[in-house]
Write a protein that holds these residues in place. Structure first.
Motif, short mmCIF file in Angstrom:
data_model
loop_
_atom_site.label_atom_id
_atom_site.label_comp_id
_atom_site.label_asym_id
_atom_site.label_seq_id
_atom_site.Cartn_x
_atom_site.Cartn_y
_atom_site.Cartn_z
N ARG A 66 0.83 -1.20 0.00
CA ARG A 66 0.00 0.00 0.00
C ARG A 66 0.87 1.25 0.00
N ALA A 67 2.02 1.19 0.66
CA ALA A 67 2.92 2.34 0.68
C ALA A 67 3.41 2.68 -0.72
N VAL A 68 3.69 1.66 -1.53
CA VAL A 68 4.11 1.91 -2.92
C VAL A 68 2.97 2.56 -3.70
N TYR A 69 1.74 2.14 -3.44
CA TYR A 69 0.61 2.80 -4.09
C TYR A 69 0.60 4.29 -3.76
N TYR A 70 0.82 4.62 -2.50
CA TYR A 70 0.78 6.04 -2.12
C TYR A 70 1.93 6.84 -2.71
N GLU A 71 3.04 6.21 -3.02
CA GLU A 71 4.08 6.89 -3.78
C GLU A 71 3.51 7.38 -5.11
N GLY A 72 2.78 6.48 -5.77
CA GLY A 72 2.17 6.84 -7.04
C GLY A 72 1.07 7.87 -6.89
N MET A 74 0.80 10.18 -4.61
CA MET A 74 1.38 11.51 -4.35
C MET A 74 1.98 12.10 -5.63
N ALA A 75 2.52 11.24 -6.49
CA ALA A 75 3.02 11.73 -7.78
C ALA A 75 1.86 12.26 -8.63
N LEU A 76 0.75 11.53 -8.61
CA LEU A 76 -0.44 11.98 -9.35
C LEU A 76 -0.96 13.30 -8.76
N LEU A 363 1.28 4.57 -11.73
CA LEU A 363 1.10 6.00 -11.54
C LEU A 363 2.43 6.74 -11.57
N LEU A 364 3.48 6.13 -11.03
CA LEU A 364 4.80 6.75 -11.12
C LEU A 364 5.22 6.89 -12.58
N ALA A 365 5.02 5.82 -13.35
CA ALA A 365 5.36 5.86 -14.77
C ALA A 365 4.50 6.87 -15.52
N GLY A 366 3.21 6.88 -15.20
CA GLY A 366 2.28 7.78 -15.89
C GLY A 366 2.59 9.24 -15.65
#
Length: 376
Positions: A66-72, A74-76, A363-366
């Motif tokens: 879930r933490a990795v999801y929140y990285e994405g 926050m980038a979004l 999301l990070l890639a996007g």
């Protein structure tokens, strides 16, 4: 020998590739729409971000996936200031009292991953409780001489950015210096980096003489993708004058040059980078992480645009047209594990044990694709 002819031919090829890329790149609107769609799918599935996650067993939702999801997320949020995104992240932190999985005393990188988002949310609204636990946990590590905690390569992405963030936040290089020592321990002392192939073995279990069925080393796609993301995020947060920046820049460049040569013709990467027939097939998470690194590298002038844009374009189009379902669910996502055979089968409709980290990678890639297309 006529030297002009090859030079003219090369120039024509580059021009042709540039025209092709320009025609194939999506618009920023298309990229944003797909990020919003896939993110909406997860937020609707988990309306309460603090509820425990139950798969084969029950876990608190501040776990690494879930933490990795929140990285994405926050980038979004950095591109689309939707208050719902911010509130969703804050509610997640508040539901855990901004603490780490297994408590402040933990030294485990997976547990530190949540701290990346806690620190970013603190920078938006500097409430001391948001960084109290993550800083205390890292400070406790620095009170010891132990530096061999990161004995699997996923750990680099989970924890290195936290150390870089704390250096930027406090101005104290003790965090970045300890990060460098731990990184070098993983790379050199534990020997997990393969200097010959410019790729990493996932952990000591995969060091030679371990082999894939075709006799090559086991270079797991997502594992190497985690290291790529670690370099990107560390460089993003680390002060520009840090004496070890060049090491991280060079590592990113070396790895991406290596994975560039093993991209599938359809734009994805296989789960096994040097044995394409070992659980052969499309895989979204490793592909998204390599795409993230390449797009970020081009955006920041660290990678040659004319070399990497074809791979970037193919990778984005592969995920966006083949992996995303109409409802925002991500297909071709390998479940948790540490090698090609884990989380199989990986198909368009297969459901991984955890879907959140895959979305974070996408999301990070996007977000980097969005910036890249904006420059075009």
């Amino acid at each position: 020998m006529n030297l002009k002819k090859p030079i003219v031919l090369l120039a024509m090829l580059i021009l042709s590739a540039s025209i092709s890329i320009a025609q194939e790149l999506p618009s920023q609107e298309e990229i944003m729409d797909q990020m919003v769609l896939t993110n909406k799918h997860l937020m609707e599935k988990w309306p309460d971000p603090g509820v425990n996650v139950i798969t084969n067993r029950e876990r608190s939702s501040n776990l690494w996936t879930r933490a990795v999801y929140y990285e994405g997320l926050m980038a979004l949020y950095g591109l689309k200031k939707d208050k719902a995104y911010y509130d969703y992240a804050v509610k997640w932190g508040e539901s855990h009292n901004w603490d780490l999985r297994n408590g402040t005393q933990t030294r485990h990188a997976d547990n530190h991953c949540a701290g990346q988002t806690y620190i970013q949310l603190y920078q938006i609204d500097p409430k001391p409780e948001r960084i109290e636990h993550i800083q205390a946990s890292i400070d406790a590590m620095l009170e010891t001489y132990k530096i061999n905690d990161w004995d699997w390569i996923d750990a680099l992405q989970m924890a290195m950015p936290v150390f870089a963030q704390l250096t930027s936040l406090t101005g104290d290089a003790k965090y970045s210096e300890r990060m460098y020592e731990m990184y070098m321990d993983t790379k050199v002392t534990q020997g997990l980096f393969n200097e010959e192939d410019d790729l990493w073995w996932r952990d000591k279990d995969f060091l030679p003489p371990y082999e894939e069925p075709n006799g090559n080393d086991c270079n797991w796609s997502r594992g190497n993708g985690w290291v790529v993301a670690a370099m990107v995020r560390t460089l993003e947060f680390l002060p520009q004058d840090d004496p070890h920046r060049f090491e991280y820049v060079q590592m990113l460049q070396r790895m991406l040059k290596s994975v560039l040569t093993v991209q599938r013709t359809d734009g994805f990467w296989n789960v096994s980078l040097h044995d394409p027939t070992h659980f052969e097939g499309k895989e979204t998470s490793g592909t998204a992480l390599f795409l993230y690194g390449m797009a970020w590298g081009v955006n920041n002038g660290l990678l040659e645009k004319e070399v990497y844009m074809p791979a970037i374009t193919k990778a984005w189009n592969a995920i966006s047209t083949e992996a995303i379902h109409d409802n925002g669910f991500l297909g071709y996502l390998q479940g948790t594990g540490k090698e090609p055979k884990d989380g199989q089968p990986v198909t368009y409709t297969s459901k991984p044990d955890f879907e959140d980290y895959g979305l974070g990678c996408f999301l990070l890639a996007g977000t980097e694709m969005y910036k890249l297309v904006g420059k075009e």
